[in-house]
Write a protein that holds these residues in place. Structure first.
Motif, mmCIF file in Angstrom:
data_model
loop_
_atom_site.group_PDB
_atom_site.id
_atom_site.type_symbol
_atom_site.label_atom_id
_atom_site.label_comp_id
_atom_site.label_asym_id
_atom_site.label_seq_id
_atom_site.Cartn_x
_atom_site.Cartn_y
_atom_site.Cartn_z
ATOM 1 N N ILE A 285 84.234 12.211 3.511
ATOM 2 C CA ILE A 285 84.440 13.252 2.502
ATOM 3 C C ILE A 285 85.584 14.161 2.926
ATOM 4 C CG2 ILE A 285 83.394 15.230 1.349
ATOM 5 C CD1 ILE A 285 80.696 13.836 1.656
ATOM 6 N N VAL A 286 86.547 14.345 2.027
ATOM 7 C CA VAL A 286 87.693 15.213 2.287
ATOM 8 C C VAL A 286 87.515 16.565 1.618
ATOM 9 C CG1 VAL A 286 90.191 15.464 2.001
ATOM 10 C CG2 VAL A 286 89.212 13.208 2.517
ATOM 11 N N TRP A 287 87.049 16.550 0.368
ATOM 12 C CA TRP A 287 86.891 17.796 -0.389
ATOM 13 C C TRP A 287 85.904 17.550 -1.523
ATOM 14 C CZ3 TRP A 287 87.583 19.212 -5.484
ATOM 15 C CH2 TRP A 287 87.585 20.581 -5.744
ATOM 16 N N MET A 288 85.218 18.626 -1.932
ATOM 17 C CA MET A 288 84.320 18.534 -3.090
ATOM 18 C C MET A 288 84.107 19.931 -3.652
ATOM 19 S SD MET A 288 80.715 17.673 -1.224
ATOM 20 C CE MET A 288 80.081 18.646 0.145
ATOM 21 N N ASN A 289 83.777 19.986 -4.925
ATOM 22 C CA ASN A 289 83.524 21.272 -5.577
ATOM 23 C C ASN A 289 82.029 21.619 -5.468
ATOM 24 O OD1 ASN A 289 82.371 19.538 -7.398
ATOM 25 N ND2 ASN A 289 83.455 20.318 -9.178
ATOM 26 N N PRO A 290 81.639 22.843 -5.860
ATOM 27 C CA PRO A 290 80.224 23.249 -5.697
ATOM 28 C C PRO A 290 79.226 22.337 -6.403
ATOM 29 C CG PRO A 290 81.599 25.184 -6.119
ATOM 30 C CD PRO A 290 82.471 23.978 -6.302
ATOM 31 N N GLU A 291 79.580 21.803 -7.589
ATOM 32 C CA GLU A 291 78.651 20.926 -8.295
ATOM 33 C C GLU A 291 78.410 19.648 -7.503
ATOM 34 O OE1 GLU A 291 76.118 19.384 -11.303
ATOM 35 O OE2 GLU A 291 76.728 21.393 -10.649
ATOM 36 N N ALA A 292 79.462 19.093 -6.890
ATOM 37 C CA ALA A 292 79.291 17.915 -6.039
ATOM 38 C C ALA A 292 78.444 18.256 -4.822
ATOM 39 C CB ALA A 292 80.652 17.366 -5.622
#
Length: 636
Positions: A285-292
């Motif tokens: 995982i590199v990046w994700m938003n709050p919903e993810a």
């Protein structure tokens, strides 16, 4: 740039400009009297010349490298301009090392003149974006090289007329030329300041300060050898401002814009109702938003750099987890550039929570190789719940439609009764919803006809169920005779024993006798009937004492009677006909009587009821909020 930052920069550079001008005034009086050894001056002169040459080459390289990304004509021409000036300054430095050094000074003056008129031209016009074409940089820099070669050839040919390097006394025309260069620099400074005032790039303020220092330095150089060191120091300070301006335009400004766009993209991604997740080629995982983060059950700090499948696992249609063969097939499809879309699949988090998730996997390709993927995750829980509720609603609508059909069938059975010829009866009932809480009933006796109308408290399914029960009891009470209060007494006991305490029924029961032409009636908390007298054309309310059915175990209902003349009729109705919810209205009976007065009463009972209902709809402004029922009984 924010207004406060602009104001702070203007104040700072205004102070610097005043300081530079003040020192210039002091140097006009003191610089010529300060002793400077020739050896020291020559060393400083060469060092400053080398520094100026390096700055020119840096700006030229910057213009060459940045142009393909910006296609800015100003960036390209400025790079070519500093390339030409850098060549001329380089020749000046090289010739300054030569023992004869006769041609060194003209190269320095020509370099300054080239910068002055070139910058004046650039800052006096608006920048343009050029169309992308091959060879644009080579053409511009080749033109600058040819210009430099032409100037160098001209200086070489006219070298006998130029003053030798290090000459203490300068001809008037030479000093006039240096002063003119200073004027060109000052004019370019004004244009750069005007560009800044028009709200363009903040770097224009630094260019304005650099050109002002160029102008002051050039005017010091014009005064002669005693001022030369100070003029070069001013010039070097101006080139430091040039470096700062180029840094702002090519490093700081793009970085700030990139940071701003990253923040905007992050805000947009965080505002999405879908999970957005980026994974590298190793599945980390590199990046994700709050919903993810919510869907995988881990924060970005916890999950960053770790494999995605250490937090979640996918399950197939049979509930088993994916095996590595399935994952390899997915990776193979992604490597081919295919975007994978899955409407719904069980999604198990590492904490054991299982969610229905729809997802889209989009490959990130670089030079034909898969370098990562972007996953868009959609929580399908709400959608599945909506689908379940929709199925339940459809089932409920189906059941309601069946119940409504049964209800209509019960009422139609009464309306199709074999009525005697001495009366004309018509009824119209319109439910506010699918099911109605209003109902009516006819019963034919040997010499009379009974008719009643009722309204069950509330609406919908509970009212419809109670209405069905009451209708069933009415159908079974023919043998009790024709006295209306007998009906109400029986129905009251039933309603009290078998209905919820919060529910009740209002009813009006009437019986018309063929032989005596009397209309006997009783009321259980219902609206009074309307008696229309054909002779006097008056509407008279028919009141009777009584409370709603089901409130008390026993109640003494009363029966009253009137005599109907030929053409007289009795109109029974429910409260939905005249009552306006939430509004102040006139007396309900008066409202109905005024409607009756506008209807042609010479028509059959069925047509009278239909016409009357049109007036009722207009009265309610075609917005029905309650069940509406009309029943008309007329003596022929």
């Amino acid at each position: 740039m924010k207004e406060y930052e602009r104001y702070r920069l203007v104040r700072l550079h205004s102070a610097m400009a005043v300081l530079a001008a003040g020192m210039f005034g002091l140097l006009l009086f003191a610089a010529g009297r300060l002793p400077v050894s020739p050896g020291f001056y020559h060393s400083i002169h060469l060092a400053l010349g080398l520094a100026v040459m390096v700055v020119c080459w840096l700006v030229a390289v910057q213009g060459w490298s940045v142009f393909p990304h910006t296609l800015s004509m100003e960036r390209l021409m400025m790079g070519a301009l500093f390339f030409s000036s850098g060549l001329l300054f380089s020749l000046h430095v090289v010739l300054s090392f030569a023992s004869d050094g006769v041609e060194a000074s003209p190269f320095s003056l020509s370099a300054r003149l080239t910068l002055a008129w070139g910058l004046l031209f650039l800052f006096s016009r608006r920048d343009e974006v050029m169309e992308r074409q091959s060879g644009q940089r080579w053409q511009a820099f080749l033109a600058a090289f040819l210009y430099t070669a032409a100037v160098s050839l001209f200086i070489h040919i006219t070298s006998p007329f130029w003053p030798a390097h290090g000459t203490s006394r300068w001809p008037f025309w030479w000093r006039a030329g240096e002063g003119a260069v200073g004027l060109l620099d000052a004019a370019a400074a004004v244009f750069a300041w005007r560009r800044f005032r028009q709200g363009r790039a903040p770097a224009s303020l630094y260019w304005s300060m650099a050109l002002l220092l160029f102008a002051l330095g050039q005017w010091l150089l014009m005064l002669g050898s005693g001022y030369g060191l100070w003029g070069q120091l001013y010039e070097m300070a101006g080139f430091l401002y040039v470096v700062r301006a180029m840094y702002m335009e090519t490093v700081e400004k793009p970085y700030v814009e990139l940071k701003h766009r990253e923040q905007q993209l992050e805000m947009m991604a965080n505002a999405l109702g879908e999970g957005l997740l980026m994974v590298n080629r190793d599945g980390q995982i590199v990046w994700m938003n709050p919903e993810a983060s919510r869907l995988i059950g881990a924060t970005l700090e916890e999950a960053k750099g770790k494999p995605l499948f250490s937090f979640v696992s996918l399950a197939g249609p049979d509930g088993d987890k994916w095996d590595w063969k399935q994952l390899r097939r997915v990776v193979k499809r992604l490597k081919s550039g295919e975007v994978i879309r899955v409407e719904e699949e069980p999604f198990r988090r590492h904490d054991g929570v299982c969610l229905p998730v729809g997802y889209t996997l989009a490959p990130v390709m670089e030079n034909g190789a898969l370098t990562g993927l972007v996953a868009v995750l959609r929580d399908m829980t709400e959608k599945k719940e909506k689908e379940r509720l929709e199925r339940e609603r459809e089932q409920l609508d189906f059941e309601l439609s069946l119940a409504a059909n049964m209800q209509r069938a019960l009422l139609q059975t009464s309306s199709k009764a074999d009525l005697p010829s001495y009366v004309d009866i018509s009824v119209l009932s319109v439910p506010a919803r699918v099911l109605s809480g209003d109902f009516y009933h006819f019963a034919v006796h040997q010499t009379s006809v009974s008719a009643c109308i009722a309204d069950v408290s509330g609406k919908g399914i509970p009212a419809a169920m109670l209405m069905t029960l009451m209708k069933f009891i009415l159908d079974r009470t023919v043998h009790y005779g024709t006295q209306p209060h007998v009906y109400l007494d029986l129905l009251n006991r039933f309603a009290y024993d078998y209905t919820e305490p919060s529910m009740f029924v209002t009813m009006f029961v009437g019986n018309y006798n063929e032989k005596t032409h009397t209309f006997s009636y009783a009321c259980a908390g219902h609206e009074p009937a309307l008696w229309y007298r054909a002779k006097t054309k008056q509407c008279v309310p028919l009141h009777a004492k009584g409370c709603a059915l089901g409130l008390f175990p026993q109640f003494s209902f009363e029966t009253k009677s009137v005599v109907l003349e030929p053409g007289d009729f009795v109109l029974l109705y429910t409260d939905g006909v005249t009552e306006k919810r939430g509004e102040e209205a006139d007396d309900d009976f008066s409202v109905l009587a005024s409607m009756v007065a506008r209807v042609n009463l010479d028509q059959p009972a069925a047509q009278i009821v239909r016409d009357l209902y049109e007036h009722i709809k207009a009265y309610h402004q075609y917005e029905q909020k309650d069940d509406q029922t009309l029943l008309l009984l007329r003596r022929r």
